[in-house]
Write a protein that holds these residues in place. Structure first.
Motif, PDB file in Angstrom:
ATOM      1  N   ALA A 147       0.728  -1.300   0.122  1.00 16.86           N
ATOM      2  CA  ALA A 147       0.084   0.019   0.039  1.00 16.86           C
ATOM      3  C   ALA A 147       0.885   1.259  -0.040  1.00 16.86           C
ATOM      4  CB  ALA A 147      -0.944   0.001   1.158  1.00 16.86           C
ATOM      5  N   GLY A 148       0.387   2.341  -0.466  1.00 16.57           N
ATOM      6  CA  GLY A 148       1.070   3.849  -0.224  1.00 16.57           C
ATOM      7  C   GLY A 148       2.061   3.893  -0.983  1.00 16.57           C
ATOM      8  N   ILE A 149       3.255   4.784  -0.621  1.00 13.58           N
ATOM      9  CA  ILE A 149       4.505   4.797  -1.290  1.00 13.58           C
ATOM     10  C   ILE A 149       5.262   3.462  -1.279  1.00 13.58           C
ATOM     11  CG2 ILE A 149       6.832   5.717  -1.030  1.00 13.58           C
ATOM     12  CD1 ILE A 149       4.815   7.899  -2.050  1.00 13.58           C
ATOM     13  N   GLU A 150       5.120   2.308  -0.369  1.00 11.10           N
ATOM     14  CA  GLU A 150       5.691   1.353  -0.393  1.00 11.10           C
ATOM     15  C   GLU A 150       5.222   0.438  -1.785  1.00 11.10           C
ATOM     16  OE1 GLU A 150       7.993   0.524   1.405  1.00 11.10           O
ATOM     17  OE2 GLU A 150       7.454   0.938   3.631  1.00 11.10           O
ATOM     18  N   GLN A 151       4.027   0.549  -2.014  1.00 14.68           N
ATOM     19  CA  GLN A 151       3.313  -0.097  -3.129  1.00 14.68           C
ATOM     20  C   GLN A 151       3.704   0.455  -4.492  1.00 14.68           C
ATOM     21  OE1 GLN A 151      -0.703  -0.214  -3.038  1.00 14.68           O
ATOM     22  NE2 GLN A 151      -0.936  -1.362  -5.170  1.00 14.68           N
ATOM     23  N   GLN A 152       3.588   2.033  -4.406  1.00 16.60           N
ATOM     24  CA  GLN A 152       3.943   2.809  -5.789  1.00 16.60           C
ATOM     25  C   GLN A 152       5.263   2.598  -6.275  1.00 16.60           C
ATOM     26  OE1 GLN A 152       1.303   4.644  -6.996  1.00 16.60           O
ATOM     27  NE2 GLN A 152       2.323   5.637  -8.539  1.00 16.60           N
ATOM     28  N   TYR A 153       6.280   2.767  -5.220  1.00 23.86           N
ATOM     29  CA  TYR A 153       7.638   2.656  -5.528  1.00 23.86           C
ATOM     30  C   TYR A 153       8.425   1.106  -5.479  1.00 23.86           C
ATOM     31  CZ  TYR A 153       7.102   7.238  -6.801  1.00 23.86           C
ATOM     32  OH  TYR A 153       6.631   8.687  -7.300  1.00 23.86           O
ATOM     33  N   GLU A 154       7.561   0.273  -5.276  1.00 21.11           N
ATOM     34  CA  GLU A 154       8.092  -1.134  -4.962  1.00 21.11           C
ATOM     35  C   GLU A 154       9.120  -1.248  -5.870  1.00 21.11           C
ATOM     36  OE1 GLU A 154       7.669  -3.240  -2.689  1.00 21.11           O
ATOM     37  OE2 GLU A 154       8.696  -4.914  -3.511  1.00 21.11           O
ATOM     38  N   SER A 155       9.107  -1.183  -7.237  1.00 26.31           N
ATOM     39  CA  SER A 155      10.351  -1.688  -8.082  1.00 26.31           C
ATOM     40  C   SER A 155      11.279  -0.867  -7.812  1.00 26.31           C
ATOM     41  CB  SER A 155       9.742  -1.552  -9.452  1.00 26.31           C
ATOM     42  OG  SER A 155       9.820  -0.370  -9.669  1.00 26.31           O
ATOM     43  N   ARG A 156      11.443   0.355  -7.212  1.00 26.80           N
ATOM     44  CA  ARG A 156      12.571   1.227  -7.110  1.00 26.80           C
ATOM     45  C   ARG A 156      13.218   0.642  -5.615  1.00 26.80           C
ATOM     46  NH1 ARG A 156      14.095   5.190 -10.930  1.00 26.80           N
ATOM     47  NH2 ARG A 156      12.343   5.910 -12.014  1.00 26.80           N
ATOM     48  N   LEU A 157      12.196   0.411  -4.532  1.00 26.00           N
ATOM     49  CA  LEU A 157      12.584   0.381  -3.104  1.00 26.00           C
ATOM     50  C   LEU A 157      13.368  -0.884  -2.962  1.00 26.00           C
ATOM     51  CD1 LEU A 157       9.093   1.747  -1.481  1.00 26.00           C
ATOM     52  CD2 LEU A 157      11.805   2.745  -1.101  1.00 26.00           C
ATOM     53  N   GLN A 158      12.546  -2.072  -3.772  1.00 27.14           N
ATOM     54  CA  GLN A 158      12.871  -3.222  -3.470  1.00 27.14           C
ATOM     55  C   GLN A 158      14.406  -3.654  -3.493  1.00 27.14           C
ATOM     56  OE1 GLN A 158      11.167  -5.594  -7.393  1.00 27.14           O
ATOM     57  NE2 GLN A 158      10.541  -6.353  -5.467  1.00 27.14           N
ATOM     58  N   GLY A 159      15.126  -3.022  -4.638  1.00 26.54           N
ATOM     59  CA  GLY A 159      16.450  -3.395  -4.963  1.00 26.54           C
ATOM     60  C   GLY A 159      16.485  -4.678  -5.751  1.00 26.54           C
ATOM     61  N   THR A 160      17.367  -5.348  -6.063  1.00 26.23           N
ATOM     62  CA  THR A 160      17.674  -6.666  -6.642  1.00 26.23           C
ATOM     63  C   THR A 160      18.563  -7.513  -5.685  1.00 26.23           C
ATOM     64  OG1 THR A 160      17.968  -5.625  -8.885  1.00 26.23           O
ATOM     65  CG2 THR A 160      18.499  -7.782  -8.849  1.00 26.23           C
ATOM     66  N   ASP A 161      17.893  -8.617  -5.481  1.00 26.23           N
ATOM     67  CA  ASP A 161      18.620  -9.593  -4.536  1.00 26.23           C
ATOM     68  C   ASP A 161      19.841 -10.316  -5.096  1.00 26.23           C
ATOM     69  OD1 ASP A 161      16.465  -9.089  -2.716  1.00 26.23           O
ATOM     70  OD2 ASP A 161      15.600 -11.374  -3.124  1.00 26.23           O
ATOM     71  N   GLY A 162      20.981 -10.424  -4.341  1.00 21.69           N
ATOM     72  CA  GLY A 162      21.816 -11.033  -4.816  1.00 21.69           C
ATOM     73  C   GLY A 162      21.791 -12.373  -4.723  1.00 21.69           C
ATOM     74  N   GLN A 163      22.856 -13.239  -4.989  1.00 17.58           N
ATOM     75  CA  GLN A 163      22.725 -14.580  -5.179  1.00 17.58           C
ATOM     76  C   GLN A 163      24.034 -15.291  -4.836  1.00 17.58           C
ATOM     77  OE1 GLN A 163      22.341 -17.204  -8.457  1.00 17.58           O
ATOM     78  NE2 GLN A 163      20.261 -17.260  -7.990  1.00 17.58           N
ATOM     79  N   ARG A 164      24.021 -16.468  -4.038  1.00 18.00           N
ATOM     80  CA  ARG A 164      25.302 -17.066  -3.729  1.00 18.00           C
ATOM     81  C   ARG A 164      24.990 -18.550  -4.126  1.00 18.00           C
ATOM     82  NH1 ARG A 164      25.774 -15.930   2.302  1.00 18.00           N
ATOM     83  NH2 ARG A 164      28.026 -15.875   1.964  1.00 18.00           N
ATOM     84  N   ARG A 165      26.051 -19.120  -4.820  1.00 18.64           N
ATOM     85  CA  ARG A 165      25.854 -20.428  -5.052  1.00 18.64           C
ATOM     86  C   ARG A 165      26.880 -21.194  -4.309  1.00 18.64           C
ATOM     87  NH1 ARG A 165      27.014 -21.167 -10.446  1.00 18.64           N
ATOM     88  NH2 ARG A 165      28.461 -22.675 -10.101  1.00 18.64           N
ATOM     89  N   THR A 166      26.595 -22.472  -3.471  1.00 18.93           N
ATOM     90  CA  THR A 166      27.712 -22.933  -2.807  1.00 18.93           C
ATOM     91  C   THR A 166      27.284 -24.444  -3.112  1.00 18.93           C
ATOM     92  OG1 THR A 166      26.060 -22.920  -0.920  1.00 18.93           O
ATOM     93  CG2 THR A 166      27.699 -21.546  -0.945  1.00 18.93           C
TER      94      THR A 166
END
Lengths: 395, 588
Positions: free
Chosen positions: B173-192
């Motif tokens: 909801a709110g700004i959190e929803q409106q700017y979800e794509s900007r706020l969330q960032g991109t998860d990193g990944q590790r492979r072990t």
């Protein structure tokens, strides 16, 4: 040379002179010693799992340590029997033939004991195969099947070369021999089907070499198939393994899991392997990784080249055994050398076939290499006996 | 010996075939088996990106993310459950018996939470015991959690504007929803490389992709003004026992929203508290909505300036033109319009100031439906403002074709139309900035995790010129100031404040029934929209208070004091020079 069998006397009358006593065959000792040492290293590699140590989940050092001790014991047993005069086991009127019968008798009694004595048998993968000798900080088991395998060869070689024995006589020669051998094989087969099949094959080979009638051999093979079928039917898991082998879509999580993981181990090693100790299939993926399937781990870590090198060592042993059998000074020695060599090398061939998914999975270890005390000890003794045949070789 | 060569050669052939089969497996299936090995032996683990922050206009954190340590255990690795439980439980403040039971119950599992969100002290004590007793089956996992610093101080701010995040830290909801794509960032990944129990086999990763943390959204909201607005709104609601209210504060010179409050609000950390009845849950759900943009309501008298001013510009009337009211009732065709007081004549200025329905009806007659429609649309009613918030309502302005003779009197007194608070504030700002309609803005910009400006939205956006500068200024200085000095917003207890001349408009509307048939008899919606200083307005504020009891329902009574209090606090905070001499008596 006072105790010569009838066949040998015949050969000597052909004009070929028996050689004098010389040393045991060093080549056999070297080959087998190499296999045992290599085996101890590979068992160590397959057993040590770093995280196991970190999490205290198992006494990771127990198996490799025990294997190293047994490899040393196996080497000692080999050297002991190599210095030993194999002719002790030849049929001799002095002992009434009991020297040759003794190991087989002992094996039969121990096999019975493993089945009958309550608590004596420790179940391993559904098969009661070993008698627990000691159970404390570590478990020391004894597998009578390993003794039976060697004892059968000794007894057969002795019996077949006994003076006056005619294997071509069904009633007085062939039948009693096969009957007694059959008892030992079936006793073994109840708990260890793979070893029984191996012993049956060795029996057939020795009968062929000793000149039994083809008709008799064909009859025996028929009986063997029936006995084998009965042994399969009394244990449900054997049936399952065979069905798994022939099913078109193996269930990777079920009975086909082990062989699938073995294939992955072989395949992931490539031609040259991941490097000694660098394998990953030993981390819980491949069951029996340090035992029946150690060849898969060898292939993963040292590649197809490493696996082929192990097979090459067995081929070298086979060649050496053939030479020893061909040059032995007496017929007992010839048959004994042939029997022991075939027993060891057939077992190796069976193991390779199982690991490469060429025959249905059965509990057959790789001689000298797989983890297991009784195997290394008795096969070491057998190899020493084989080397010992060299001492009366004809030049 | 017969057949020796054959027998030995046969065994040799078997062995050689085995070696050949090894090579054949590698040759024919090698790549497939290697891929299979890689698949089963490697585990991918996401490294969560840090969610961006939501900042106020001065960089104060309204919503941020912290990583909190939690402890889980792989029970299948525990050999001595009693020892493990009695070692770990005390340092985490847990019952050893409970932990031992957990380990027993989950002994065949690989994962069980021991304690979520532990303190720093617990963490260091736990790490010490784990190291000493080699209980490595217990593992720390850091989990991201949205934090609201002002809520921690007991003053949660702008709940409906900020919105909230779900369990997976995604904006709902709110700004959190409106700017979800900007706020969330991109998860990193590790492979072990892992064993069959998915435990890492190596201390290093096979592959590592660093997470890209989310960008931060900078709002035009000022935390101080927001807090003041919420405070005064809440006071008014409590005083009049109202159901809910909205307050919006705007900079009329730029369209920046300085505060946007809806009350009752909610706790963003737990939007719908657990353990509510179905009915309470429904109410809690209502409170999540940002009514300032999502709710449209009938404006009532507060709407009068939006007809009066353009009528002046169109040359249909003048501020000093006298209208013959002859109140308190007047018949327009089949319809009678009432005033609260009986006026004989009123200038247009006073029609607005005294909020005469009859006067507006007469003006409406003069304009005609077509012009009225055009006025209404020109101020932006009936269309979304385009503010960067989800769920904006466009309000409701019927198509001109559907207007009737009733509309001619209804529209000038703010009926047959519904508007949102944000539309009202934006439209009212037209009177404060020389006649321009600005697009309301609540986001000033977006700053990447590395501090670069990703989006600059700080420039005002003019939608259109609505009024001539002179018309807008004069209407404000005369009509809208007069509401406060002599009209419905008069008096210290209503809209006036010291030092600054407030201007504005009151409004009281009946609440439409939810079934759409007429109005509720004793429920009213009181509003006041105002600004100050009158000479060069710096702030505009709207307060709407909904569903009142019938004892005090005039917008001037209920909403005006809240607006004036907000204006006073905001002007002082913005250090706007006083407009009025301290000794000059106020009012008309």
């Amino acid at each position: 040379m006072t105790t010569l069998s009838g066949t040998e006397l015949r050969e000597e009358s052909d004009g070929r002179a028996a050689a004098g006593e010389s040393a045991y065959d060093a080549t056999v000792v070297l080959i087998v010693g190499a296999l045992m040492t290599f085996g101890a290293v590979m068992v160590y590699s397959a057993s040590v799992t770093i995280r196991g140590a970190e999490f205290h989940i198992e006494r990771w050092w127990a198996t490799p340590l025990r294997q190293s001790v047994f490899a040393l014991a196996g080497l000692a047993a080999m050297l002991l029997t190599a210095f030993f005069n194999y002719r002790f086991f030849a049929w001799s009127p002095k002992w009434g033939g009991w020297a040759a019968r003794l190991p087989a008798l002992a094996a039969a009694i121990l096999l019975l004991a493993a089945m009958v004595v309550p608590g004596a048998a420790a179940s391993r993968l559904g098969s009661a195969r070993s008698i627990v000798v000691f159970d404390g900080a570590f478990t020391l088991g004894f597998q009578p099947a390993e003794l039976a395998k060697v004892a059968l060869v000794i007894w057969l070689a002795s019996r077949l070369t006994r003076a006056g024995y005619d294997v071509r006589d069904l009633r007085r020669g062939f039948a009693p021999l096969v009957g007694l051998a059959g008892i030992l094989i079936v006793l073994t087969g109840i708990s260890d089907f793979g070893t029984a099949v191996l012993m049956g094959a060795v029996l057939l080979a020795l009968l062929v070499l000793a000149g039994a009638r083809w008709a008799h051999i064909a009859l025996l093979m028929l009986g063997g198939v029936v006995a084998g079928a009965l042994l399969i039917l009394i244990e449900p898991y054997r049936m399952k393994r065979i069905l798994t082998f022939f099913s078109e879509t193996p269930d990777p999580t079920g009975a086909g899991y082990q062989i699938q993981q073995a294939m992955i181990a072989i395949g992931s090693g490539g031609w040259w392997g991941r490097g000694l100790g660098a394998g990953l299939q030993k981390y819980g993926y491949l069951p029996q990784d340090n035992n029946d399937f150690i060849l898969a781990i060898i292939c993963e870590e040292l590649g197809v080249v490493g696996g082929a090198a192990v097979v090459a060592l067995f081929l070298a042993l086979l060649w050496r055994g053939w030479r020893l059998s061909a040059t032995a000074g007496d017929s007992f020695g010839r048959l004994l050398a042939a029997g022991l060599t075939l027993s060891i090398c057939l077992q190796a061939a069976f193991n390779v076939a199982v690991v490469t998914n060429s025959v249905p999975t059965k509990g057959i270890s790789l001689p000298f290499v797989s983890a297991g005390g009784s195997g290394v000890l008795f096969l070491g003794a057998a190899a020493g006996l084989l080397a010992s045949v060299g001492r009366f070789a004809r030049r | 010996m017969r057949g020796r060569v054959v027998v030995f050669a046969g065994v040799a052939a078997l062995l050689a075939a085995g070696a050949g089969r090894l090579g054949y497996i590698e040759y024919s299936q090698g790549p497939r088996l290697r891929a299979q090995a890689a698949r089963q032996q490697s585990a991918k683990m996401a490294i969560p990106a840090m969610r961006g922050e939501i900042l106020d206009t001065r960089g104060r954190v309204l919503a941020g993310t912290v990583r909190r340590p939690s402890i889980y255990v792989d029970p299948s690795l525990i050999e001595d459950r009693r020892y493990a439980a009695h070692s770990i439980a005390p340092v985490l403040g847990l019952e050893p018996g409970w932990l031992e039971h957990l380990l027993l119950e989950r002994r065949n599992r690989k994962f069980a939470w021991v304690k979520r969100e532990i303190t720093e002290q617990e963490l260091s004590a736990f790490k010490k015991v784990r190291g000493q007793r080699r209980l490595n089956a217990f593992v720390v996992r850091y989990e991201p959690r949205r934090e609201y610093p002002y809520a921690a101080l007991g003053k949660r701010l702008a709940a409906q504007v900020l919105g909230f995040v779900g369990a997976e830290q995604t904006g709902l909801a709110g700004i959190e929803q409106q700017y979800e794509s900007r706020l969330q960032g991109t998860d990193g990944q590790r492979r072990t490389t892992v064993d069959t129990r998915r435990r890492p086999l190596r201390r290093h990763d096979d592959a590592y992709v660093a997470p890209l943390d989310g960008a931060s959204v900078v709002l035009t909201i000022d935390a101080y003004i927001q807090e003041r607005a919420e405070h005064h709104l809440r006071s008014a609601l409590e005083r009049y026992e109202a159901e809910w209210g909205v307050a919006v504060v705007m900079d009329p010179q730029s369209g920046e929203v300085l505060a946007m409050a809806t009350f009752p609000d909610f706790d963003p950390a737990e939007p719908i508290p657990a353990g509510l009845s179905a009915r309470e849950q429904e109410t809690a759900q209502e409170h999540l909505r940002n009514r300032a943009v999502s709710d449209a309501f009938e404006p009532g008298s507060i709407f009068k300036p939006f007809v009066a001013a353009p009528a002046i510009e169109a040359g249909l009337s003048r501020l000093d033109e006298s209208f013959a009211i002859n109140g308190p009732a007047h018949r327009f065709g089949r319809r009678t319009i009432h005033d609260t007081h009986a006026y004989a004549t009123l200038t247009l200025e006073d029609v607005v100031a005294k909020s005469s329905n009859i006067g507006m009806g007469l003006l409406g007659e003069r304009c005609g439906n077509k012009r009225l429609f055009e006025f209404v649309r020109r101020f932006g009613f009936g269309e979304k403002t385009g503010i960067a918030l989800p769920g904006e309502h466009a309000g409701l302005v019927h198509d001109l074709a559907n207007w009737t003779a009733y509309s001619t009197q209804s529209i000038p007194i703010g009926q047959e139309i519904s508007i949102t608070p944000i539309q009202m504030v934006s439209a009212f700002s037209v009177f404060c900035n020389g006649g321009l309609l600005y697009r309301p803005r609540i986001v000033r910009g977006i700053i990447s995790a590395s501090g670069e400006t990703v989006l600059d939205a700080s420039k005002p956006i003019v939608v259109r010129r609505v009024l001539a500068e002179q018309v807008a200024d004069e209407f404000r200085r005369r009509a809208l100031v007069r509401v406060v000095t002599a009209g419905t917003g008069r008096g210290r207890h209503r809209a006036e404040i010291p030092d600054y001349q407030v201007f504005g408009k009151t409004g009281t509307a009946q609440v439409a029934r939810s079934d759409g048939r007429g109005y509720l008899s004793n429920k009213y919606c009181g509003s006041f929209v105002g600004g100050a200083p009158s000479d060069r307005p710096r702030v505009v504020a709207l307060v709407t208070i909904y569903k009142l009891s019938d004892k005090a329902y005039y917008g001037g009574t209920v909403a005006a004091p809240a607006v004036s209090a907000i204006l006073a606090d905001t002007l002082a905070y913005l250090q706007v020079p006083p407009e009025l001499p301290a000794d000059r008596p106020r009012g008309g």
